[in-house]
Motif scaffolding. Structure first.
Motif, PDB file in Angstrom:
ATOM      1  N   THR A   2     -63.024  31.259  98.014  1.00 45.67           N
ATOM      2  CA  THR A   2     -61.850  32.053  98.372  1.00 45.67           C
ATOM      3  C   THR A   2     -62.321  33.439  98.793  1.00 45.67           C
ATOM      4  N   LYS A   3     -61.957  33.845 100.009  1.00 44.39           N
ATOM      5  CA  LYS A   3     -62.418  35.119 100.557  1.00 44.39           C
ATOM      6  C   LYS A   3     -61.496  36.255 100.132  1.00 44.39           C
ATOM      7  N   VAL A   4     -62.127  37.340  99.651  1.00 44.21           N
ATOM      8  CA  VAL A   4     -61.379  38.431  99.020  1.00 44.21           C
ATOM      9  C   VAL A   4     -61.822  39.781  99.577  1.00 44.21           C
ATOM     10  N   VAL A   5     -60.884  40.712  99.686  1.00 39.70           N
ATOM     11  CA  VAL A   5     -61.195  42.122  99.919  1.00 39.70           C
ATOM     12  C   VAL A   5     -60.701  42.893  98.696  1.00 39.70           C
ATOM     13  N   VAL A   6     -61.547  43.784  98.182  1.00 39.49           N
ATOM     14  CA  VAL A   6     -61.208  44.565  96.998  1.00 39.49           C
ATOM     15  C   VAL A   6     -60.870  45.992  97.429  1.00 39.49           C
ATOM     16  N   VAL A   7     -59.682  46.466  97.055  1.00 34.96           N
ATOM     17  CA  VAL A   7     -59.227  47.804  97.440  1.00 34.96           C
ATOM     18  C   VAL A   7     -58.941  48.616  96.179  1.00 34.96           C
ATOM     19  N   LYS A  78     -52.783  37.228 101.632  1.00 34.39           N
ATOM     20  CA  LYS A  78     -51.907  37.408 100.481  1.00 34.39           C
ATOM     21  C   LYS A  78     -52.416  38.569  99.631  1.00 34.39           C
ATOM     22  N   PHE A  79     -51.479  39.307  99.044  1.00 38.73           N
ATOM     23  CA  PHE A  79     -51.818  40.514  98.295  1.00 38.73           C
ATOM     24  C   PHE A  79     -51.542  40.312  96.802  1.00 38.73           C
ATOM     25  N   LEU A  80     -52.546  40.672  95.999  1.00 38.87           N
ATOM     26  CA  LEU A  80     -52.410  40.660  94.551  1.00 38.87           C
ATOM     27  C   LEU A  80     -52.601  42.087  94.065  1.00 38.87           C
ATOM     28  N   ALA A  81     -51.531  42.703  93.598  1.00 43.51           N
ATOM     29  CA  ALA A  81     -51.599  44.085  93.134  1.00 43.51           C
ATOM     30  C   ALA A  81     -52.313  44.149  91.781  1.00 43.51           C
ATOM     31  N   LEU A  82     -53.143  45.177  91.642  1.00 41.45           N
ATOM     32  CA  LEU A  82     -53.948  45.351  90.435  1.00 41.45           C
ATOM     33  C   LEU A  82     -53.917  46.825  90.074  1.00 41.45           C
ATOM     34  N   ALA A 115     -55.834  34.501  88.692  1.00 34.80           N
ATOM     35  CA  ALA A 115     -54.697  35.034  89.442  1.00 34.80           C
ATOM     36  C   ALA A 115     -54.963  34.993  90.945  1.00 34.80           C
ATOM     37  N   VAL A 116     -56.195  35.311  91.349  1.00 33.46           N
ATOM     38  CA  VAL A 116     -56.556  35.251  92.773  1.00 33.46           C
ATOM     39  C   VAL A 116     -56.386  33.828  93.298  1.00 33.46           C
TER      40      VAL A 116
END
Length: 212
Positions: A2-7, A78-82, A115-116
Motif C-alpha cells: 500500500t503506497k503512502v505519503v506521510v504529512v 484517500k486521506f487518514l487524519a492523524l 487503519a491505513v
C-alpha cells in the motif's frame, strides 16, 4: 504494498512513524507544509495520505486545506487524519473536507498500519472516542440536507464547497483542473438546484449546514 505519503511538520515524528509502519506499507514521500503536501500528493498519487491536522503554510487551513487542494484526486487518493488533537471541531473539519478516517498520535504503529489498510480498502476508521463526534456531527444535519446534497453531482459538490469557502472562479478552476467556464456552468447549476440566487446565499446555506 500500500503506497503512502506521510504529512507532518515534525521531522522526528515522520521518522518515527515510518519506522513503526508495518512492512507492507510503502512510504513514497514526506511533506511538512500544506504546499509540500499538495505537490507530493499530485506527483506520487499514493493510495493513502497520513495527514496531520495542524500544518503550517497555505491559508492556515492545515490538513483540511491539503484535502481541498487535492479534490480532483479524491477517491483515487484517500486521506487518514492523524493528530495529537481529539477536539470535535478538528475531527469534523477534516471529515467534512473528505478524510476517510481520524486516529490520534497516541495510537501504536500496528494500530495506525491497520487503519491505513482499512482506509485503503475503502472503509472509514476512527479512534473509538472520535467516532461519536462524527456520528453526532453528521447525524445532526438531518435527512433534508442529504436530500438537498443529493441533487448535486459529485463535481458540483466539489465546486460548491470551494465557492462557498470564498474561492474565486479562477482559484476553483485551478484546484479542480477544469476551465473557468466549466466552473461558471457548475455554479449556475448548483444555485438553480438549491434554489439560491447568489454566491453569498450559497455561503450562508453551506455554513448553516456545517459544510464549510
Amino acid at each position: 504494498m500500500t503506497k503512502v505519503v506521510v504529512v507532518d511538520d515534525h521531522a522526528i515524528f515522520r521518522s518515527g512513524l515510518k519506522a513503526d509502519l508495518e512492512p507492507d506499507l510503502l512510504v513514497l514521500a514526506e511533506a511538512a507544509t500544506v504546499e509540500e503536501a499538495v505537490a507530493a500528493i499530485a506527483e506520487h498519487r499514493p493510495e493513502v495520505v497520513l495527514l496531520d491536522v495542524h500544518l503550517p503554510g497555505g491559508r492556515g487551513g492545515g490538513g483540511r486545506e491539503v484535502i481541498e487542494g487535492s479534490l480532483a484526486l479524491l477517491g483515487e487518493v484517500k486521506f487518514l487524519a492523524l493528530s495529537v488533537s481529539d477536539a470535535a471541531e478538528d475531527v469534523v473539519s477534516v471529515i467534512r473536507a473528505g478524510a476517510r478516517g481520524y486516529v490520534t498520535k497516541a495510537s501504536s504503529g500496528a494500530e495506525i498500519s491497520a487503519a491505513v489498510r482499512t482506509v485503503a480498502g475503502g472503509d472509514a476508521v476512527f479512534s473509538p472516542r472520535l467516532a461519536g463526534f462524527v456520528l453526532d456531527a453528521f447525524g445532526s444535519t438531518g435527512i433534508a440536507v442529504d436530500d438537498e446534497l443529493d441533487r448535486l453531482s459529485a463535481r458540483e459538490g466539489e465546486v460548491m464547497r470551494l465557492i462557498a469557502r470564498g474561492y474565486s472562479y479562477k482559484e476553483t478552476a485551478k484546484q479542480l483542473f477544469i476551465s473557468v467556464k466549466t466552473v461558471e456552468t457548475h455554479v449556475s447549476a448548483v444555485l438553480r438546484k438549491l434554489q439560491l440566487s447568489s454566491r453569498h446565499e450559497l455561503t450562508r446555506w453551506a455554513a448553516n449546514r456545517k459544510l464549510l
